[in-house]
Write a protein that holds these residues in place. Structure first.
Motif, mmCIF file in Angstrom:
data_model
loop_
_atom_site.group_PDB
_atom_site.id
_atom_site.type_symbol
_atom_site.label_atom_id
_atom_site.label_comp_id
_atom_site.label_asym_id
_atom_site.label_seq_id
_atom_site.Cartn_x
_atom_site.Cartn_y
_atom_site.Cartn_z
ATOM 1 N N VAL A 57 -5.959 81.375 28.689
ATOM 2 C CA VAL A 57 -6.204 81.597 27.255
ATOM 3 C C VAL A 57 -6.845 82.961 27.036
ATOM 4 C CG1 VAL A 57 -7.456 80.736 25.237
ATOM 5 C CG2 VAL A 57 -6.439 79.132 26.846
ATOM 6 N N ILE A 58 -7.791 83.322 27.906
ATOM 7 C CA ILE A 58 -8.470 84.610 27.765
ATOM 8 C C ILE A 58 -7.505 85.760 28.019
ATOM 9 C CG2 ILE A 58 -10.263 86.066 28.789
ATOM 10 C CD1 ILE A 58 -11.332 83.836 26.988
ATOM 11 N N LEU A 59 -6.622 85.612 29.010
ATOM 12 C CA LEU A 59 -5.646 86.671 29.291
ATOM 13 C C LEU A 59 -4.733 86.905 28.089
ATOM 14 C CD1 LEU A 59 -4.603 85.814 32.973
ATOM 15 C CD2 LEU A 59 -5.950 87.769 32.215
ATOM 16 N N LEU A 60 -4.249 85.829 27.495
ATOM 17 C CA LEU A 60 -3.321 85.965 26.358
ATOM 18 C C LEU A 60 -4.024 86.567 25.145
ATOM 19 C CD1 LEU A 60 -1.357 82.595 26.618
ATOM 20 C CD2 LEU A 60 -0.458 84.892 26.979
ATOM 21 N N THR A 61 -5.177 86.017 24.791
ATOM 22 C CA THR A 61 -5.874 86.522 23.599
ATOM 23 C C THR A 61 -6.370 87.953 23.833
ATOM 24 O OG1 THR A 61 -7.888 85.426 24.392
ATOM 25 C CG2 THR A 61 -6.584 84.272 22.750
ATOM 26 N N GLY A 62 -6.813 88.260 25.044
ATOM 27 C CA GLY A 62 -7.274 89.619 25.335
ATOM 28 C C GLY A 62 -6.146 90.629 25.237
ATOM 29 N N ALA A 63 -4.995 90.300 25.816
ATOM 30 C CA ALA A 63 -3.866 91.234 25.790
ATOM 31 C C ALA A 63 -3.403 91.505 24.366
ATOM 32 C CB ALA A 63 -2.720 90.661 26.625
ATOM 33 N N PHE A 64 -3.244 90.460 23.574
ATOM 34 C CA PHE A 64 -2.728 90.663 22.214
ATOM 35 C C PHE A 64 -3.779 91.277 21.291
ATOM 36 C CE2 PHE A 64 0.510 87.740 23.770
ATOM 37 C CZ PHE A 64 1.655 88.355 23.287
ATOM 38 N N SER A 65 -5.051 90.980 21.526
ATOM 39 C CA SER A 65 -6.098 91.648 20.737
ATOM 40 C C SER A 65 -6.099 93.142 21.022
ATOM 41 C CB SER A 65 -7.470 91.048 21.071
ATOM 42 O OG SER A 65 -7.529 89.695 20.722
ATOM 43 N N GLY A 66 -5.976 93.507 22.294
ATOM 44 C CA GLY A 66 -5.926 94.930 22.654
ATOM 45 C C GLY A 66 -4.704 95.626 22.075
ATOM 46 N N MET A 67 -3.563 94.943 22.078
ATOM 47 C CA MET A 67 -2.343 95.562 21.535
ATOM 48 C C MET A 67 -2.448 95.750 20.025
ATOM 49 S SD MET A 67 0.835 94.094 23.796
ATOM 50 C CE MET A 67 0.430 92.365 23.803
ATOM 51 N N VAL A 68 -3.020 94.765 19.340
ATOM 52 C CA VAL A 68 -3.214 94.924 17.888
ATOM 53 C C VAL A 68 -4.164 96.088 17.607
ATOM 54 C CG1 VAL A 68 -4.223 93.836 15.848
ATOM 55 C CG2 VAL A 68 -2.729 92.517 17.339
ATOM 56 N N LEU A 69 -5.250 96.173 18.385
ATOM 57 C CA LEU A 69 -6.174 97.295 18.208
ATOM 58 C C LEU A 69 -5.474 98.620 18.478
ATOM 59 C CD1 LEU A 69 -9.598 96.212 19.771
ATOM 60 C CD2 LEU A 69 -9.142 96.884 17.408
#
Length: 260
Positions: A57-69
């Protein structure tokens, strides 16, 4: 009018009493953390449950949060000709705020709710009473391992979230929008300081305490404050997730405005 005032006063007194019980619950948990021996087997089990099983869950949310940023930061900074600062913007936003807060909210939803439900069912089925009859302390057996596991797991999960998010931002900013790797990571290294990293660690550590405190408390007193039966467990679990999430955001505001 007198009846309304009487009900309001009774509700206020009951609310204050529950806050006192909740504070006493935290005090007992901290007290028993310092008394050996530690239930090592249960501590490792909770490390696996709270930490390792939350990694996906952390890998998925971290990756997509970084891409949105990466997207939002690039388009905002390019308006001022400052797209070279995309790396520092993504890094600081993740390390100081988004990493600790989103990681804590994800752990609350995945692990905190399960902890509240597990302890609540144990309370309803009188398993906690059975522990006391066998001479086992429920705080040391149920609460302390969860506290220690969360205090270890949350900072590590936040670090994973930050690293994956930073590379997610580079994937968008560097590979898709043309910001050089040297510029992205070089500027980040120049502007991100150790105090920023420590701020994120302190926050994630305190969020871990809040999650386990609220979720264990709601489960432990499920038959008293939230009603009996499956409906009581369901209500306690919902209250645990909502209250933990709200307290995380409120505590994040106070830490940001007062301590840093």
């Amino acid at each position: 009018m007198f009846a309304i005032t009487k009900r309001f006063g009774a509700s206020t007194i009951e609310y204050i009493r529950r806050m006192g019980v909740m504070g006493l619950f935290l005090f007992k948990a901290v007290l028993f953390m310092g008394i050996p021996p530690l239930k090592v087997g249960r501590f490792l089990k909770q490390i696996r449950f709270i930490g390792m099983q939350s990694v996906v869950v952390i890998l998925l949310t971290g990756a997509f949060s970084g891409m949105v940023l990466g997207f939002q930061g690039y388009y905002s900074l390019s308006r001022f000709g400052s797209d070279a600062f995309l790396g520092p913007m993504v890094g600081l936003a993740l390390i100081k705020e988004l990493g600790p807060v989103i990681s804590a909210l994800m752990v609350t939803g995945r692990a905190g709710s399960a902890i509240a439900a597990e302890i609540g069912i144990m309370r309803m089925s009188e398993q906690i009473d059975a522990l006391e009859l066998m001479g086992l302390n429920p705080y040391r057996y149920l609460v302390v391992p969860n506290f220690l596991a969360a205090m270890v797991s949350l900072p590590l999960l936040t670090a994973i979230f930050d690293v994956v998010g930073i590379f997610g931002g580079y994937l968008i900013g560097g590979k898709l929008l043309g910001v050089g790797a040297g510029t992205y990571f070089g500027e980040m290294a120049s502007y991100v300081e150790m105090s920023d990293i420590m701020e994120g660690i302190y926050k994630s550590f305190s969020f871990g305490v809040i999650i386990v405190w609220v979720c264990c408390f709601k489960g432990y007193y499920a038959g008293i404050f939230s009603g009996f039966g499956s409906e009581g467990v369901s209500r306690a679990t919902t209250q645990a997730v909502v209250l933990s999430s709200v307290l995380i955001l409120v505590w994040d505001y106070f830490m940001t405005s007062i301590l840093f």
